[in-house]
Structures are given as structure tokens and as C-alpha cells.
Enzyme design. Sequence first.
Site, short mmCIF file in Angstrom:
data_model
loop_
_atom_site.label_atom_id
_atom_site.label_comp_id
_atom_site.label_asym_id
_atom_site.label_seq_id
_atom_site.Cartn_x
_atom_site.Cartn_y
_atom_site.Cartn_z
N GLY A 50 0.76 -1.25 0.00
CA GLY A 50 0.00 0.00 0.00
C GLY A 50 0.78 1.28 0.00
O GLY A 50 0.34 2.29 -0.54
N ASP A 105 0.92 3.13 4.52
CA ASP A 105 -0.19 3.74 3.80
C ASP A 105 -1.30 4.20 4.75
O ASP A 105 -1.84 5.28 4.59
CB ASP A 105 -0.76 2.80 2.72
CG ASP A 105 -1.28 1.48 3.26
OD1 ASP A 105 -1.04 1.15 4.44
OD2 ASP A 105 -1.91 0.74 2.47
N ASP A 108 -5.00 2.47 10.93
CA ASP A 108 -6.42 2.41 11.22
C ASP A 108 -6.60 2.08 12.70
O ASP A 108 -6.49 2.95 13.55
CB ASP A 108 -7.07 1.37 10.30
CG ASP A 108 -8.58 1.44 10.24
OD1 ASP A 108 -9.20 1.95 11.19
OD2 ASP A 108 -9.16 0.96 9.26
N LYS A 136 -6.51 7.20 10.99
CA LYS A 136 -7.94 7.17 11.33
C LYS A 136 -8.09 7.27 12.85
O LYS A 136 -8.15 6.25 13.55
CB LYS A 136 -8.59 5.91 10.78
CG LYS A 136 -8.63 5.89 9.26
CD LYS A 136 -9.51 4.78 8.75
CE LYS A 136 -9.73 4.91 7.26
NZ LYS A 136 -10.68 3.92 6.78
N PHE A 157 -14.16 3.22 4.24
CA PHE A 157 -13.18 2.45 3.49
C PHE A 157 -12.69 3.29 2.32
O PHE A 157 -13.48 3.94 1.64
CB PHE A 157 -13.79 1.14 2.98
CG PHE A 157 -12.77 0.21 2.40
CD1 PHE A 157 -12.00 -0.60 3.22
CD2 PHE A 157 -12.56 0.15 1.03
CE1 PHE A 157 -11.03 -1.45 2.69
CE2 PHE A 157 -11.61 -0.70 0.49
CZ PHE A 157 -10.84 -1.50 1.32
N ARG A 170 -5.11 0.58 -6.58
CA ARG A 170 -3.84 1.13 -6.10
C ARG A 170 -3.27 2.19 -7.04
O ARG A 170 -2.59 3.11 -6.62
CB ARG A 170 -2.79 0.04 -5.94
CG ARG A 170 -3.02 -0.92 -4.82
CD ARG A 170 -1.78 -1.79 -4.61
NE ARG A 170 -2.06 -2.97 -3.82
CZ ARG A 170 -2.13 -2.99 -2.50
NH1 ARG A 170 -1.97 -1.89 -1.82
NH2 ARG A 170 -2.38 -4.13 -1.87
#
Length: 179
Positions: A50, A105, A108, A136, A157, A170
Site C-alpha cells: 500500500g 499507507d 487504522d 484514522k 473504506f 492502487r
Amino acid sequence: MDTDILEIEGLRFAKAVSAEQIDKMTSRLAERINQDYAGREVVFLVVLNGAFMFASDLLKKIEGVHTVCFIKVSTYQGMQSSGEYSEVIGLSENIEGRDVVIIEDIVDSGFTMKEMLNSLKEKNASSIEVCTLVFKPDNFKGDYDVKYKGLNMGAEFIVGYGLDLNQKGRNLKEIYKKI
């Protein structure tokens, strides 16, 4: 492709962050890292898959000669965390006594990064900091600091700019959120 709405695997996504906003954000982060590590060599540890686009753009703005290496970990399946951490490609560089900046990336819940930090601390780096494209805060349950945060986002998401849904999306130059 430059559109405000797109579809991936039957799900609809709306543009949330433009390429211009991403460029400004990477410049801001690079400036902070350049100031914090002026005159020091850093090991930049890029988390695949990512973070590849983010790392590429960010590292082009980092001054000096540094070491860049890659690690690949697995915790996600589709849109859900599997709850299990495993290194698919492990760290091959010796980081003992060195400054390390992890380029990720997304942070979360923080589970993946916590496991990675625990693994790296055993290797006796001089310092370890986290630089993430997306943070996040509402989902974060970690007990560690994320020093370099690009974008704060909600629980939705997201795909694009390295972030994916089952390996798709991506390549997009913007970030899209599920609608």
C-alpha cells in the site's frame, strides 16, 4: 482516469482527496522529516504494497542520502482485518543503532503497526518513528505515537494512491471513499 465517482468490484467510491492535496501533504511531511533528521542518515522502511506510491513521492522530497528498504506484512483480507499479523517479506537491513522511519499507507486500528513496532524494537534501532499517509483517529486503539500523519480520515473504506480493494485501485492518483 480523472473522475469523481468510480466503481470497484460492484462498490461505488467518491473522490475524497485530490492529487494536488496529496502533493501538498507529502511536501509538508518531507519538510518536517528533513528538519527532524538534518545531517543524519535514516533507514526508511516502506510497508508494501500500500505505501509504494506515497513512499515514492515522499522520498523524492527527502534531502540527503538515506537507506530505503521494504517490508511486506499481511493483516487484511478484502475490507476486513484478519486480526493476524505475519511478515510476508521481512526486514533484511541491520537497523541496530540507526534511526528508522516506517512509511505506511494507513494506520487504522493500529494493530498492524503495533506488531511491526514490537518486532523492530527487538532489533535495537536508535529511534523508530511512524509516517503514515492516512491516520484514522476514531478507529485508533494503539498506545504509541504516530509522529508524521498525512491525512486524518474517518472510518470509511478508502482506495487509491496505493490503497486497494482486493488489489484493485492502487494505481489511482487520488483517494476515494466508499459511498
